[in-house]
Design an enzyme around this catalytic site. Structure first.
Site, PDB file in Angstrom:
ATOM      1  N   GLY A  16     -38.688  34.653 -52.726  1.00 54.89           N
ATOM      2  CA  GLY A  16     -39.692  33.876 -51.988  1.00 54.89           C
ATOM      3  C   GLY A  16     -39.667  34.028 -50.481  1.00 54.89           C
ATOM      4  N   SER A  17     -39.227  35.183 -49.970  1.00 52.95           N
ATOM      5  CA  SER A  17     -39.223  35.319 -48.503  1.00 52.95           C
ATOM      6  C   SER A  17     -40.647  35.422 -47.959  1.00 52.95           C
ATOM      7  CB  SER A  17     -38.364  36.503 -48.051  1.00 52.95           C
ATOM      8  OG  SER A  17     -38.978  37.733 -48.373  1.00 52.95           O
ATOM      9  N   ARG A  69     -49.002  38.767 -73.600  1.00 53.15           N
ATOM     10  CA  ARG A  69     -49.387  38.743 -72.185  1.00 53.15           C
ATOM     11  C   ARG A  69     -50.697  37.963 -72.005  1.00 53.15           C
ATOM     12  NH1 ARG A  69     -47.540  41.783 -68.117  1.00 53.15           N
ATOM     13  NH2 ARG A  69     -46.305  43.108 -69.480  1.00 53.15           N
ATOM     14  N   LEU A  97     -50.842  41.684 -64.495  1.00 58.48           N
ATOM     15  CA  LEU A  97     -51.842  40.692 -64.913  1.00 58.48           C
ATOM     16  C   LEU A  97     -52.906  41.338 -65.797  1.00 58.48           C
ATOM     17  CD1 LEU A  97     -52.052  38.990 -61.435  1.00 58.48           C
ATOM     18  CD2 LEU A  97     -51.248  37.889 -63.538  1.00 58.48           C
ATOM     19  N   HIS A 113     -47.687  45.014 -51.266  1.00 55.70           N
ATOM     20  CA  HIS A 113     -46.881  46.064 -51.875  1.00 55.70           C
ATOM     21  C   HIS A 113     -46.145  46.792 -50.752  1.00 55.70           C
ATOM     22  CE1 HIS A 113     -45.649  48.832 -54.964  1.00 55.70           C
ATOM     23  NE2 HIS A 113     -45.968  49.828 -54.165  1.00 55.70           N
ATOM     24  N   THR A 145     -57.065  44.425 -58.339  1.00 51.26           N
ATOM     25  CA  THR A 145     -58.034  44.812 -59.361  1.00 51.26           C
ATOM     26  C   THR A 145     -57.240  45.130 -60.634  1.00 51.26           C
ATOM     27  OG1 THR A 145     -57.966  47.074 -58.546  1.00 51.26           O
ATOM     28  CG2 THR A 145     -59.736  45.677 -57.699  1.00 51.26           C
ATOM     29  N   ASP A 149     -51.368  47.910 -58.447  1.00 53.14           N
ATOM     30  CA  ASP A 149     -51.238  48.331 -57.031  1.00 53.14           C
ATOM     31  C   ASP A 149     -52.356  49.273 -56.585  1.00 53.14           C
ATOM     32  OD1 ASP A 149     -48.866  46.877 -56.925  1.00 53.14           O
ATOM     33  OD2 ASP A 149     -47.647  48.611 -57.446  1.00 53.14           O
TER      34      ASP A 149
HETATM   35  C1  GRF Z   1     -41.662  42.098 -51.456  1.00 56.74           C
HETATM   36  O1  GRF Z   1     -41.004  43.264 -51.025  1.00 56.74           O
HETATM   37  C2  GRF Z   1     -43.087  42.419 -51.820  1.00 56.74           C
HETATM   38  O2  GRF Z   1     -43.633  43.454 -51.059  1.00 56.74           O
HETATM   39  C3  GRF Z   1     -42.979  42.846 -53.255  1.00 56.74           C
HETATM   40  O3  GRF Z   1     -41.987  42.014 -53.802  1.00 56.74           O
HETATM   41  C4  GRF Z   1     -41.101  41.593 -52.779  1.00 56.74           C
HETATM   42  C5  GRF Z   1     -41.078  40.089 -52.838  1.00 56.74           C
HETATM   43  O4  GRF Z   1     -40.097  39.540 -52.002  1.00 56.74           O
HETATM   44  N1  GRF Z   1     -44.251  42.730 -53.916  1.00 56.74           N
HETATM   45  P1  GRF Z   1     -40.028  37.973 -51.754  1.00 56.74           P
HETATM   46  O5  GRF Z   1     -39.847  37.293 -53.104  1.00 56.74           O
HETATM   47  O6  GRF Z   1     -41.308  37.553 -51.091  1.00 56.74           O
HETATM   48  O7  GRF Z   1     -38.838  37.782 -50.881  1.00 56.74           O
END
Ligand code: GRF
Length: 218
Positions: A16-17, A69, A97, A113, A145, A149
């Protein structure tokens, strides 16, 4: 302090950064909206604690409890709809998704991404960029979409690849840039400046290249 203009619902799976970066942007008045919920598919995701500490509503929908899914995504879409988001932010949400989910939130579903899309979609992006001898890496925020990615880019930032880089050192250089890039890109969608067209994104009525508008952190 800017007035909040929209609602953001954030989907996470892990640390969750990026969520933290959104919360900081909101607290400092740099986000054109308010985060109204954080939803995780993993009950133990550390990002849930970040949300709780910030007083944000949290929901857990454990994907391991679903047979398919499609069934998981149907339930997830229902939960997300309950929060009526203007923008749905995928922040380290590690699930592919279904087309039905993507269609339900088309034009307001965004992802980050850690590569210069359209290059290096999918996993192990940093190692693959190093192995290919790339001199630049970076991060891209894009509309989601149906293809992984592959959605049209909104905003993209570059960082150098330096001699001796490992996937870890490169990821550590890209991540702080992600944290600056993602709330900025979300603002473009929240304010209606960036929109998803048929197969490209537009910014202020200008068709963007596949990777989106280039942006360099200060
Ligand atoms: C990030 O590097 C983001 O680009 C990718 O997953 C990672 C998530 O990191 N999609 P965080 O959980 O937000 O720290």
């Amino acid at each position: 302090m800017r007035d909040a203009t929209g609602r953001l619902t954030v989907l996470i799976s892990g640390r969750g950064s990026n969520l933290r970066a959104f919360l900081q942007a909101q607290q400092s008045g740099e986000l054109d909206g308010e985060i109204n919920a954080v939803i995780s598919n993993r009950p133990q995701a550390p990002g849930l604690e970040i949300a709780r500490e910030a007083g944000i509503a949290t929901e857990v929908l454990d994907h391991t409890l679903f047979e398919t899914r499609e069934a998981f995504d149907e339930q997830l879409a229902q939960i997300v709809h309950n929060y009526s988001p203007d923008v749905v932010v995928l922040a380290g949400f590690m699930r592919i998704l279904t087309p039905a989910f993507v269609a339900a939130f088309r034009g307001r579903l965004i992802n980050i991404h850690p590569s210069l899309l359209p290059k290096y979609r999918g996993l192990n992006t940093h190692q693959r960029a190093i192995d290919a001898g790339e001199r630049e890496a970076g991060a891209t925020v894009h509309f989601v979409t149906a293809d992984l990615d592959c959605g049209p880019g909104i905003l993209q930032a570059r960082v150098p690849v330096v001699a001796g880089d490992s996937a870890e050192s490169l990821a550590a250089r890209v991540l702080p840039v992600e944290h600056q890039l993602y709330p900025r890109a979300a603002n473009l969608v929240l304010t209606g400046r960036a929109v998803l067209g048929h197969d490209s994104a537009r910014l202020d009525d200008r068709v963007l290249p596949p990777g989106g508008e280039q942006w360099q952190p200060a």
